[in-house]
Design a protein around this motif. Structure first.
Motif, PDB file in Angstrom:
ATOM      1  N   GLU A  73     -24.215  -7.556  28.448  1.00 29.16           N
ATOM      2  CA  GLU A  73     -23.189  -8.190  29.282  1.00 29.16           C
ATOM      3  C   GLU A  73     -22.981  -9.648  28.884  1.00 29.16           C
ATOM      4  N   VAL A  74     -24.073 -10.320  28.517  1.00 28.47           N
ATOM      5  CA  VAL A  74     -23.948 -11.714  28.064  1.00 28.47           C
ATOM      6  C   VAL A  74     -23.081 -11.791  26.810  1.00 28.47           C
ATOM      7  N   LYS A  75     -23.301 -10.847  25.870  1.00 35.15           N
ATOM      8  CA  LYS A  75     -22.484 -10.828  24.648  1.00 35.15           C
ATOM      9  C   LYS A  75     -21.016 -10.574  24.970  1.00 35.15           C
ATOM     10  N   ILE A  76     -20.776  -9.657  25.939  1.00 36.40           N
ATOM     11  CA  ILE A  76     -19.384  -9.347  26.313  1.00 36.40           C
ATOM     12  C   ILE A  76     -18.729 -10.582  26.930  1.00 36.40           C
ATOM     13  N   ARG A  77     -19.479 -11.291  27.800  1.00 39.54           N
ATOM     14  CA  ARG A  77     -18.918 -12.508  28.410  1.00 39.54           C
ATOM     15  C   ARG A  77     -18.625 -13.558  27.333  1.00 39.54           C
ATOM     16  N   THR A  78     -19.529 -13.666  26.378  1.00 43.65           N
ATOM     17  CA  THR A  78     -19.317 -14.644  25.288  1.00 43.65           C
ATOM     18  C   THR A  78     -18.062 -14.307  24.504  1.00 43.65           C
ATOM     19  N   ARG A  79     -17.879 -13.003  24.215  1.00 43.34           N
ATOM     20  CA  ARG A  79     -16.689 -12.581  23.469  1.00 43.34           C
ATOM     21  C   ARG A  79     -15.415 -12.873  24.261  1.00 43.34           C
ATOM     22  N   ALA A  80     -15.500 -12.686  25.609  1.00 45.46           N
ATOM     23  CA  ALA A  80     -14.334 -12.972  26.441  1.00 45.46           C
ATOM     24  C   ALA A  80     -13.972 -14.455  26.403  1.00 45.46           C
ATOM     25  N   VAL A  81     -15.014 -15.303  26.403  1.00 43.67           N
ATOM     26  CA  VAL A  81     -14.759 -16.754  26.323  1.00 43.67           C
ATOM     27  C   VAL A  81     -14.087 -17.109  25.006  1.00 43.67           C
ATOM     28  N   MET A  82     -14.557 -16.484  23.920  1.00 40.97           N
ATOM     29  CA  MET A  82     -13.957 -16.746  22.601  1.00 40.97           C
ATOM     30  C   MET A  82     -12.492 -16.310  22.574  1.00 40.97           C
ATOM     31  N   GLN A  83     -12.214 -15.144  23.183  1.00 42.50           N
ATOM     32  CA  GLN A  83     -10.820 -14.681  23.235  1.00 42.50           C
ATOM     33  C   GLN A  83      -9.969 -15.645  24.056  1.00 42.50           C
ATOM     34  N   SER A  84     -10.567 -16.181  25.132  1.00 44.66           N
ATOM     35  CA  SER A  84      -9.837 -17.158  25.945  1.00 44.66           C
ATOM     36  C   SER A  84      -9.510 -18.407  25.139  1.00 44.66           C
ATOM     37  N   ASN A  85     -10.470 -18.829  24.292  1.00 48.25           N
ATOM     38  CA  ASN A  85     -10.225 -19.992  23.435  1.00 48.25           C
ATOM     39  C   ASN A  85      -9.105 -19.726  22.448  1.00 48.25           C
ATOM     40  N   GLU A  86      -9.068 -18.494  21.913  1.00 50.53           N
ATOM     41  CA  GLU A  86      -7.988 -18.143  20.990  1.00 50.53           C
ATOM     42  C   GLU A  86      -6.628 -18.204  21.696  1.00 50.53           C
ATOM     43  N   ALA A  87      -6.610 -17.700  22.932  1.00 47.74           N
ATOM     44  CA  ALA A  87      -5.354 -17.756  23.683  1.00 47.74           C
ATOM     45  C   ALA A  87      -4.943 -19.201  23.943  1.00 47.74           C
ATOM     46  N   LEU A  88      -5.942 -20.053  24.208  1.00 50.82           N
ATOM     47  CA  LEU A  88      -5.643 -21.466  24.430  1.00 50.82           C
ATOM     48  C   LEU A  88      -5.074 -22.103  23.166  1.00 50.82           C
ATOM     49  N   ASN A  89      -5.656 -21.753  22.014  1.00 48.63           N
ATOM     50  CA  ASN A  89      -5.139 -22.297  20.749  1.00 48.63           C
ATOM     51  C   ASN A  89      -3.700 -21.857  20.513  1.00 48.63           C
ATOM     52  N   LYS A  90      -3.411 -20.586  20.838  1.00 48.56           N
ATOM     53  CA  LYS A  90      -2.038 -20.098  20.672  1.00 48.56           C
ATOM     54  C   LYS A  90      -1.085 -20.855  21.598  1.00 48.56           C
ATOM     55  N   GLU A  91      -1.572 -21.120  22.818  1.00 48.49           N
ATOM     56  CA  GLU A  91      -0.728 -21.855  23.767  1.00 48.49           C
ATOM     57  C   GLU A  91      -0.463 -23.273  23.261  1.00 48.49           C
ATOM     58  N   ILE A  92      -1.505 -23.882  22.652  1.00 46.42           N
ATOM     59  CA  ILE A  92      -1.332 -25.236  22.109  1.00 46.42           C
ATOM     60  C   ILE A  92      -0.309 -25.225  20.989  1.00 46.42           C
ATOM     61  N   GLU A  93      -0.378 -24.194  20.099  1.00 50.62           N
ATOM     62  CA  GLU A  93       0.604 -24.087  19.026  1.00 50.62           C
ATOM     63  C   GLU A  93       2.002 -23.901  19.588  1.00 50.62           C
ATOM     64  N   SER A  94       2.093 -23.070  20.653  1.00 51.36           N
ATOM     65  CA  SER A  94       3.403 -22.856  21.265  1.00 51.36           C
ATOM     66  C   SER A  94       3.943 -24.151  21.864  1.00 51.36           C
ATOM     67  N   ARG A  95       3.061 -24.905  22.536  1.00 45.89           N
ATOM     68  CA  ARG A  95       3.488 -26.184  23.107  1.00 45.89           C
ATOM     69  C   ARG A  95       3.883 -27.172  22.003  1.00 45.89           C
ATOM     70  N   LYS A  96       3.162 -27.086  20.895  1.00 48.51           N
ATOM     71  CA  LYS A  96       3.470 -27.985  19.784  1.00 48.51           C
ATOM     72  C   LYS A  96       4.866 -27.705  19.239  1.00 48.51           C
ATOM     73  N   ARG A  97       5.166 -26.398  19.074  1.00 47.81           N
ATOM     74  CA  ARG A  97       6.522 -26.054  18.609  1.00 47.81           C
ATOM     75  C   ARG A  97       7.579 -26.485  19.619  1.00 47.81           C
ATOM     76  N   ALA A  98       7.230 -26.329  20.921  1.00 50.06           N
ATOM     77  CA  ALA A  98       8.180 -26.761  21.945  1.00 50.06           C
ATOM     78  C   ALA A  98       8.413 -28.266  21.893  1.00 50.06           C
ATOM     79  N   LEU A  99       7.351 -29.021  21.612  1.00 49.98           N
ATOM     80  CA  LEU A  99       7.485 -30.473  21.488  1.00 49.98           C
ATOM     81  C   LEU A  99       8.351 -30.848  20.297  1.00 49.98           C
ATOM     82  N   GLU A 100       8.166 -30.108  19.174  1.00 45.47           N
ATOM     83  CA  GLU A 100       8.991 -30.375  18.003  1.00 45.47           C
ATOM     84  C   GLU A 100      10.468 -30.148  18.313  1.00 45.47           C
ATOM     85  N   ARG A 101      10.750 -29.065  19.021  1.00 45.96           N
ATOM     86  CA  ARG A 101      12.147 -28.804  19.374  1.00 45.96           C
ATOM     87  C   ARG A 101      12.660 -29.852  20.369  1.00 45.96           C
TER      88      ARG A 101
END
Length: 855
Positions: free
Chosen positions: A200-228
């Motif tokens: 369960e600890v490994k599963i929680r860790t993997r979920a946190v990593m996936q959350s970080n990936e989603a955050l990075n995607k959101e940052i990229e999306s915000r970055k593109r929005a800022l460029e526009r």
């Protein structure tokens, strides 16, 4: 006076009673000790695979249990499956092949009966003939099986059996096994819960990593929005700050050039009344565009479809073939290799288009470029229409100016809010970029940032050959000794000190980076000659001669430096790093604390030049043996010696055979040399008073080579134990493993080398009779650092003790290190090293004793 005979009978009766009580208390003490050990195992063992061998060790203290196995019921298939197995007669392959028949054998009989079954060989045969169960495997003289219960439900069977008639199980031993089985089910459940918790600890860790990936995607999306958003700001400036239409066109071009390739750009306006195209703005390297009637060109395709178009060579040919686009013979303008255009749409319809093009494959537009220009076209269309309307309707200028002013004021208010958000995002992005491209310990740029900068420097050099550069690959000397003697914290402080010292040896615009561990690289740019790189290397070597003081101890290190200088033959940065690394190893092998420039001879092993190839021919090199004593730490006596081969390489100097054999690609030459060196070792052992350990490659166990190996071993009256690497045997074929087992049956000594480096596979020790097992230095260190490896070591020692296999520990020659390992049950360690220098004919050149080695 009492009758002596009566007194003797009374004493005899009391003695018998006391013996009975003593036997009873001894049995209770055994039960109590066994249950205490089982309880400790349930609290400490992390995996079921480690629980069963430990329980087996407990049982062997109180009853004959050299043959022992545990079978549990699968809760999904309801079948009986093997969980642990060790047997004096049957190998592990027998129960695995017959695992699906456990329910039909005496094990299944015990499971169904739900009671303890204690029978001998005759009773087992009788019950089998009566159809109670089937006989599986080698029949035992005495068989004892006890059900394993969990919450009053039978979940499996624990079995021990004896193949000797004299070794039977008494009532006390049966009772002991029954008591252990009562608590085994609880122990299994506790270990399973611990395993589930870790999962369960490994599963929680993997979920946190996936959350970080989603955050990075959101940052990229915000970055593109800022460029526009920034593009919108610039377009809003067009609407408010420029009154001349020509200036508007230039600013539009500047905006597009900032986001994509726009060396060739034109703006076309469409007049529906006259059905003509005009080109008020055109920047093109081929020629200008003149007004023309509406026809069948790329521009007309965008206007007629009212959609953005992306056209490459392939699509252009298709459009021409379909006659959607028509080329006339009068067209003298060279066609573009890549073209994109977006319509200028307004409330009154399409008023024109904006287009970019590239010639001679200078640039290939993508759909991302098309999306951006489409976004811009939608925004600037109204601006262009406004300016065009201003020219046509000057009388409404003041009214339009007021509207623009109001819109600008609203935009400025929103801009102020957005600007605050932009600044905050910039800070976050700057921190994220810094963390991703810098080493957390020293704060220096990491490998990723260094390789990126090196690639830019290489491209710059390819465009401007006068801008020379150099790469210095630095490896710290004796860094491992600092870690071993002072600890990793002192090693980290030493790396921080080194990074600061190196930074003072270079210029401000030079790049110092840490690749990994004790490896550093420096990129020197804007050099006029090699002497400048050499001066930096000298400064680094000088500063590394200074002592480093930590915890009241003074240590001395050094630096081995490999240098590469810019060269036209370099096409990829990997080639630069490879050559700098080769030069560094040359410097280290040549004596350390020095620098060397890269020379093609360092990689001559890959050259097709005949002279270079001869210099790297292994058979022509002078080889010599080095033997290291294996010492029993309990009495400080030499038990045997490990024999290693070294060769004097013309470039690398004295180097181990494992390194030298990498310089040839001829497999036949390697095999011949392997047998040649083995023969020399066998000859050496005939006059040697100590048993020798000699490493062999698993290739000698292949079918074509095994006969030669056996003939060579029988030919000499030797005292040599052949070592095979655990990693090689893990990937060995069934034929190689069978041949290895044949060697043991022929009473030739074999050993297992580098055990536990990657994993701890006890099945290999159980299957093959090894005389020696050499623990890897990695495993030895982990035993002292992590409790789970201590449990694994106890399992290894239990199995090797049963198999009469001696365990030898590798590791630093430090008294504390060996004392701690001795407390864990180890006694054999590597000690001093002896060199036997040999020429290519096998003649001994000289013998000497060196200082103890840190392996």
């Amino acid at each position: 006076m009492e009758d002596p005979a009566l007194l003797a009978n009374r004493l005899k009766y009391k003695n018998k009673k006391l013996n009975k009580l003593l036997k009873k208390y001894k049995q209770r003490d055994q039960l109590q000790n066994a249950l205490i050990q089982l309880s400790e195992l349930a609290n400490t063992v992390a995996e079921l695979t480690l629980l069963y061998p430990a329980i087996h060790d407990i049982l062997k203290q109180y009853l004959p249990s050299n043959s022992f196995y545990v079978v549990l019921q699968n809760q999904y298939t309801q079948s009986l499956e093997l969980s642990y197995f060790i047997d004096e007669k049957d190998g592990i392959s027998v129960p695995i092949q017959e695992s699906h028949h456990f329910s039909e054998g005496v094990t299944g009989f015990t499971f169904k009966k739900g009671e303890t079954v204690h029978i001998n060989k005759q009773e087992m045969s009788r019950l089998s003939k009566e159809g109670q169960f089937k006989l599986l495997g080698t029949p035992a003289e005495h068989w004892l099986g006890v059900p394993i219960r969990q919450n009053r439900q039978i979940i499996g069977v624990m079995v021990t059996q004896s193949y000797e008639v004299a070794l039977n199980y008494n009532e006390q031993q049966v009772e002991l096994l029954e008591f252990i089985s009562l608590y085994l089910g609880t122990a299994i459940e506790r270990v399973k819960k611990r395993e589930l918790l870790e999962s369960e600890v490994k599963i929680r860790t993997r979920a946190v990593m996936q959350s970080n990936e989603a955050l990075n995607k959101e940052i990229e999306s915000r970055k593109r929005a800022l460029e526009r958003q920034q593009i919108l700001f610039k377009i809003s400036e067009l609407a408010t700050q420029f009154t001349d239409i020509d200036d508007v066109y230039k600013q539009v071009h500047r905006i597009i050039r900032s986001i994509t390739f726009a060396d060739n750009l034109y703006i076309a306006l469409y007049d529906k009344t006259s059905n003509w195209l005009s080109f008020p703005y055109c920047i093109d390297e081929v020629g200008d565009y003149c007004p023309r009637p509406f026809a069948n060109g790329y521009s007309e395709l965008v206007i007629s479809t009212e959609r953005s178009q992306l056209i490459n060579r392939e699509r252009a040919e298709k459009l021409i073939k379909q006659k959607i686009v028509i080329r006339s013979d009068d067209d003298v303008i060279k066609p573009a290799s890549s073209w994109m255009g977006a319509p200028l749409k307004t409330a009154n319809g399409v008023i024109g288009l904006i287009a970019c093009q590239a010639y001679d494959d200078k640039y290939e537009f993508t759909y991302e470029d098309l999306e951006l220009i489409s976004f811009i076209s939608n925004q600037i269309a109204s601006v262009l229409q406004t300016h065009l309307a201003n020219q046509a309707l000057k009388q409404s200028h003041q009214q339009l100016e007021q509207r623009v002013a109001d819109k600008t004021k609203a935009l400025q208010q929103s801009n102020l809010h957005l600007q605050m958000q932009i600044e905050e995002r910039k800070k976050i992005e700057k921190q994220l970029y810094h963390d991703a491209h810098h080493d957390p310990l020293t704060g220096l740029p990491n490998r990723s940032l260094f390789l990126t900068q090196l690639e830019k420097t290489l491209h710059k050099y390819q465009r401007h050959p006068d801008y020379n550069f150099s790469v210095l690959f630095i490896d710290l000397d004796k860094f491992k000794d600092i870690n071993d003697e002072l600890g990793h914290q002192a090693g980290d402080q030493f790396l921080i000190w080194v990074s600061k010292a190196f930074a003072e040896c270079i210029r401000d615009h030079d790049l110092l980076a840490r690749l990994a561990g004790d490896e550093f690289v420096i990129l020197l740019d804007h050099l006029s000659d090699k002497q400048q790189a050499e001066d930096v290397a000298k400064r680094i070597i000088k500063v590394m001669q200074q002592p480093f003081v930590m915890k009241g101890q003074t240590v001395f290190s050094g630096a081995s430096i490999g240098i590469t200088y810019s060269n036209k033959r370099y096409q990829h940065i990997d080639e630069i790093i490879r050559d700098a690394d080769a030069a560094m190893y040359y410097a280290k092998n040549a004596g350390k604390g020095r620098y060397e420039f890269y020379h093609p001879l360092l990689t001559a092993g890959t050259s097709s030049n005949k002279v270079d190839a001869e210099q790297h021919n292994l058979s022509s090199l002078t080889t010599h043996f080095r033997s290291t004593d294996v010492i029993d730490f309990s009495n400080n006596q030499v038990q045997l010696q490990l024999l290693e081969i070294f060769g004097n390489h013309p470039i690398l100097g004295s180097t181990s055979f494992d390194v030298l054999k990498k310089f040839t690609a001829e497999k036949s030459e390697l095999l011949d040399l392997e047998f040649s060196l083995l023969k020399k070792a066998l000859i050496l052992s005939e006059t040697h008073h100590q048993e020798l350990l000699f490493s062999c490659a698993a290739v000698v166990l292949e079918s074509d080579n095994f006969t030669h190996l056996c003939h060579l071993l029988k030919q000499h009256n030797h005292n040599v134990c052949l070592l095979f690497s655990e990693e090689e045997l893990r990937f060995a074929s069934s034929t190689q493993l069978q041949n290895l087992e044949t060697l043991t049956q022929m009473e030739f000594a074999v050993g297992l080398n580098d055990f536990g480096k990657d994993r701890c596979d006890l099945s290999l020790i159980s299957k093959i009779k090894f005389q020696y097992l050499l623990l890897s230095s990695t495993f030895s260190k982990r035993v002292l650092q992590q409790p789970c490896f201590e449990v694994q070591l106890q399992g290894v020692l239990a199995v090797t003790k049963m198999r009469q296999c001696k365990v030898i520990a590798k590791g630093p020659a430090i008294l504390n290190f060996r004392t701690l390992l001795e407390n864990h049950g180890l006694q054999l360690f590597f000690g001093k090293q002896v060199n036997y220098d040999k020429d290519t004919r096998g003649n001994t050149l000289f013998e000497r004793t060196s200082e103890p080695l840190s392996l």
